[in-house]
Design a protein around this motif. Sequence first.
Motif, mmCIF file in Angstrom:
data_model
loop_
_atom_site.group_PDB
_atom_site.id
_atom_site.type_symbol
_atom_site.label_atom_id
_atom_site.label_comp_id
_atom_site.label_asym_id
_atom_site.label_seq_id
_atom_site.Cartn_x
_atom_site.Cartn_y
_atom_site.Cartn_z
ATOM 1 N N LEU A 363 0.853 -1.186 0.000
ATOM 2 C CA LEU A 363 0.000 0.000 0.000
ATOM 3 C C LEU A 363 0.893 1.242 0.000
ATOM 4 C CD1 LEU A 363 -2.617 -1.273 2.582
ATOM 5 C CD2 LEU A 363 -2.956 -1.046 0.122
ATOM 6 N N GLU A 364 1.475 1.530 -1.191
ATOM 7 C CA GLU A 364 2.479 2.585 -1.296
ATOM 8 C C GLU A 364 1.913 3.977 -1.013
ATOM 9 O OE1 GLU A 364 2.098 0.230 -3.546
ATOM 10 O OE2 GLU A 364 4.017 -0.746 -3.906
ATOM 11 N N MET A 365 0.658 4.224 -1.376
ATOM 12 C CA MET A 365 0.093 5.546 -1.142
ATOM 13 C C MET A 365 0.004 5.843 0.350
ATOM 14 S SD MET A 365 -0.983 8.279 -2.624
ATOM 15 C CE MET A 365 -1.449 7.795 -4.283
ATOM 16 N N GLU A 366 -0.495 4.862 1.129
ATOM 17 C CA GLU A 366 -0.560 5.031 2.588
ATOM 18 C C GLU A 366 0.847 5.133 3.170
ATOM 19 O OE1 GLU A 366 -2.454 3.095 0.813
ATOM 20 O OE2 GLU A 366 -4.404 4.000 1.215
ATOM 21 N N ALA A 367 1.769 4.340 2.615
ATOM 22 C CA ALA A 367 3.158 4.410 3.075
ATOM 23 C C ALA A 367 3.735 5.797 2.830
ATOM 24 C CB ALA A 367 3.993 3.345 2.361
ATOM 25 N N PHE A 368 3.410 6.376 1.674
ATOM 26 C CA PHE A 368 3.884 7.727 1.350
ATOM 27 C C PHE A 368 3.318 8.758 2.325
ATOM 28 C CE2 PHE A 368 2.612 11.672 -0.866
ATOM 29 C CZ PHE A 368 3.864 12.236 -1.036
ATOM 30 N N HIS A 369 2.029 8.673 2.632
ATOM 31 C CA HIS A 369 1.415 9.643 3.552
ATOM 32 C C HIS A 369 2.105 9.612 4.915
ATOM 33 C CE1 HIS A 369 -1.752 11.237 1.107
ATOM 34 N NE2 HIS A 369 -2.250 10.049 0.836
ATOM 35 N N HIS A 370 2.393 8.432 5.414
ATOM 36 C CA HIS A 370 3.046 8.343 6.727
ATOM 37 C C HIS A 370 4.505 8.779 6.655
ATOM 38 C CE1 HIS A 370 -0.090 6.725 9.306
ATOM 39 N NE2 HIS A 370 -0.479 5.973 8.298
ATOM 40 N N ALA A 371 5.171 8.538 5.527
ATOM 41 C CA ALA A 371 6.542 9.025 5.373
ATOM 42 C C ALA A 371 6.569 10.556 5.387
ATOM 43 C CB ALA A 371 7.145 8.490 4.079
ATOM 44 N N VAL A 372 5.587 11.172 4.744
ATOM 45 C CA VAL A 372 5.484 12.632 4.755
ATOM 46 C C VAL A 372 5.223 13.126 6.177
ATOM 47 C CG1 VAL A 372 4.097 14.594 3.981
ATOM 48 C CG2 VAL A 372 4.744 12.799 2.361
ATOM 49 N N ALA A 373 4.308 12.442 6.887
ATOM 50 C CA ALA A 373 3.992 12.843 8.257
ATOM 51 C C ALA A 373 5.214 12.686 9.165
ATOM 52 C CB ALA A 373 2.832 12.010 8.794
ATOM 53 N N ALA A 374 6.073 11.705 8.840
ATOM 54 C CA ALA A 374 7.299 11.491 9.627
ATOM 55 C C ALA A 374 8.392 12.474 9.243
ATOM 56 C CB ALA A 374 7.801 10.068 9.420
ATOM 57 N N LYS A 375 8.123 13.284 8.217
ATOM 58 C CA LYS A 375 9.116 14.218 7.688
ATOM 59 C C LYS A 375 10.367 13.493 7.219
ATOM 60 C CE LYS A 375 7.394 18.040 10.515
ATOM 61 N NZ LYS A 375 7.695 19.092 11.515
ATOM 62 N N ASP A 376 10.152 12.281 6.714
ATOM 63 C CA ASP A 376 11.235 11.460 6.194
ATOM 64 C C ASP A 376 11.286 11.671 4.682
ATOM 65 O OD1 ASP A 376 13.010 9.524 5.402
ATOM 66 O OD2 ASP A 376 12.238 7.972 6.747
ATOM 67 N N THR A 377 11.992 12.699 4.264
ATOM 68 C CA THR A 377 12.022 13.075 2.853
ATOM 69 C C THR A 377 12.603 11.972 1.983
ATOM 70 O OG1 THR A 377 12.289 15.378 3.547
ATOM 71 C CG2 THR A 377 12.736 14.877 1.245
ATOM 72 N N PRO A 399 -1.625 14.507 -3.951
ATOM 73 C CA PRO A 399 -0.849 14.523 -2.697
ATOM 74 C C PRO A 399 0.644 14.708 -2.922
ATOM 75 C CG PRO A 399 -1.718 12.318 -3.165
ATOM 76 C CD PRO A 399 -2.387 13.250 -4.110
ATOM 77 N N VAL A 400 1.169 14.144 -4.004
ATOM 78 C CA VAL A 400 2.602 14.316 -4.272
ATOM 79 C C VAL A 400 2.912 15.778 -4.575
ATOM 80 C CG1 VAL A 400 4.463 13.768 -5.896
ATOM 81 C CG2 VAL A 400 2.979 11.942 -5.021
ATOM 82 N N LEU A 401 2.076 16.416 -5.387
ATOM 83 C CA LEU A 401 2.292 17.826 -5.713
ATOM 84 C C LEU A 401 2.163 18.685 -4.459
ATOM 85 C CD1 LEU A 401 2.847 19.900 -7.889
ATOM 86 C CD2 LEU A 401 0.410 19.961 -8.408
ATOM 87 N N ASP A 402 1.178 18.390 -3.612
ATOM 88 C CA ASP A 402 1.038 19.137 -2.350
ATOM 89 C C ASP A 402 2.292 19.009 -1.503
ATOM 90 O OD1 ASP A 402 -1.474 19.947 -3.073
ATOM 91 O OD2 ASP A 402 -2.535 18.447 -1.885
#
Length: 878
Positions: A363-377, A399-402
């Motif tokens: 589930l890469e999209m959910e993984a991406f959201h949590h990576a963003v929330a973790a500030k793990d660029t 979400p990627v553009l945001d």
Amino acid sequence: MTIPIVTTKLYMPPPRLKIVTRHRLIEQLNEGLNRKLTVISAPAGSGKTTLVSDWLASGDRPVAWISMDEGDNAPARFLTYLFTALQNIGPNIGSGIFPLLHSPQPLPIEWMITTLLREIMAIPNPFVLVFDDYHVLKTGPLDEAISFLLERMPPQMHLVMVTREEPRLPIARLRVRNQLNEVRASDLRFTYSEAAEFLEKVMGLELSPENIALLESRTEGWIAGLQVAALSMKEQKDVASFLQSFSGNHHFILDYLVEEVLTQQSASIQTFLLHTSILDRLSGPLCDAVFRQSHTSGQETLTYLERANLFVVPLDSERRWYRYHHLFADLLRQRLRSTTGEGERIVGELHTHASIWYEDNGLEMEAFHHAVAAKDTSRAARLVEGERMPLLFRGGVVPVLDWLESLPHEELDARPALWVMYASALLMTGQMTGVEPKLLAAEKALQSFEPDAKARDTIGHIAAIRATLAVSKHQSEVIMSEAKRALDYLHPDNLPVRTATTWSLGYAYHLHGNRTAASKAYHEALSISEKIGHFVITMMATLGLAKLQEADNQLQLAAETYQHVRKLAGEPPLPAACEAHLGLARIFYEWNDLHRAEHYGQQSIQLASQLEQTDRGVAAQVFLARLKLAQGDASGAAAMIAKAEHVARKHCFVIQISSIAEVQVLLLLQQDNLTMAARLAQKHDLPILQARVLLAQGDSSAALAMLEPLLVQAEAKQLEDERLKTMLLLAVVWHAHGDRAKATQMVRDALVIAEPGGFIRSFVDEGIPMKMLLCEVAVHGEMPRYIEKLLTECKGEGPKGEGNSNQPRHAASLIEPLSERELEILHLIAKGLSNRDIAQQLFLALSTVKGHNRNIFDKLQVQRRTEAVARARQLGLL
């Protein structure tokens, strides 16, 4: 490549075992089913979702349910969930559209909704579609799409929106039309009797009527406040004093009461609640991955929380997935940050654990959201790039553009590939002006990096995007140089970008006239795009091959390929299919089926109007203008070509100017304005039309000198369409030059080329000289069926030929119909005007009038003016 589905988003929460049935509200909801829309709008904790699930569970209508989250602001993701949810109503809904949702290019949402509505119309029974948490959708295009859906919604469909905010929809218009059912916060407040039933039957409290009234007054009938207060009171000895101790608005009440509830739980449960509050959805394994401080499994803890009525909502019938009540989760998250000394660090670690678990489970999209929330660029950037297909191409562009817009330039400079992703996202959303600055920033940042494989791939991606930008402007040299650079630098495994670049290169070859190289590139792009599911490139490469087939005079094969493109584009067709419709219009014109040609031409204009920054609509208008000329509608052709020229110049569609000039020259020739026709043909370097003007001026020698080198060039370059066009005009010029032998032989050669493709109109449009030449060839018995068909169509008597629409049907016996100018002069002759009088009245040279007289006499097969008038009356021309 598909967008992964989180199935729990499509599950209607089951009714709770202990619940207060809201009879008055359910009755109101039932009464609203005969309207289009029900809006249930109230703050968090008002019992909106519970009411809807209880209502629908007690009814008999099938339900499609979607629990919205912020990721659904991406149109492709929203539509994926919408179509999937509706498959609970009709199993095949959207099955033909899913491949289109994963296109790298933005697709028109209205087109998708139109297709959906067409499929819904086939569903016989009434059903309900629910958007839960609709307020999380913040994008204008989705609001417009839902408004479009509401406007055209069939009667068997009812839409329910559960939201904290007023939807950005035409609510007032729906209200006036009595198409809206509204349930507001004031309606959801518990009455005294409902509060009494809830506290007693659901929460198991025995309170006096006075305390119930006090609690109902303090919470204003707010169910979340009632529930937390009831949980707190279970451990209170002096209930009356407790009830007197809190007051104020909802948020202050809930803050206070959550504090009371949490202190009643064990330290382990409190920490579990705080740490897992970062999750939008909860499952045992996911909670285990995030919360690592308990010997009790996450599934066991979730089961306990549900039994304790601690604000967890089951999301499936197996009780494997849950979510916290939204407001409860918000307050837990606030507490997590405020009560932990290292709150930000711990929250980041929790999000990272969640991101890892989601990625491991596909589930890469959910993984991406949590990576963003973790500030793990670094992790977010890797997830955006993807292993096989970038997240941008899987419904993640919004979400990627945001996220990219939120990053400081220093972060982007540290990872130049993110600048390129930024440019790609802008390109996909149609924000063309912002693309090049991002690419320049990427190139500047790359100067600080070693030229390793990753840097080379980034350079290749920059070139690929520039090639794509140049495609929309038909800049063949730019496309070719940037595409070749991209293919030199892109990593061999970067198939999505390499495939799109290969197609761009094919397009550049096509523009250059190198059809062999173009065909090779299109076939390569088609082969790879079909393997990796790059739908748009599959369609565009197929379209390119169809154009090549048409240019090679393989009209039947080209028509089949264009029809295949239409199938790929779906029904109603994807706007990019406008080019396939225009190709079919050209082919049916050549087959002299002018009615179908006009139909496909109009379809092309309609589809092209849905695209932005494209000249395809102008190209279709130019074709229809030529069609009107063939139908004898010179004024209609003039109006349409003027409109096309205005649009082309306004939007700088430079490539269309020469095509527009071609039609304008043909119009000037029909109007006998040879001087202007010659000037325009020379200005735009239109050699074939220059030859036509020379022929009209009676200078066949100059016309031959113009055409013969063109034929040699077309044969050398194997430009079969240009070769046939030039041969036919050359035959007419040789005929005018007095060399019938060469003219006849040229027609014979042209017939051999044209017969397999069924060419008709190319012969018919050459007029009476071509008919005479065909008759001469027919005398020798060559290709009798084909020539007979051509001669029949020249008379306008074939089943598809329309002839000159301005002349009576019984005038079709003429060798060639009279032109509009010739008819005008014939009427003046019938009135008795002399040649000089006619010249003065029509502002023509006397020699021009005499020339028209000769043409009229030849066509009517007469010698004198009186014979011409008599013959014209016999044919119904006067």
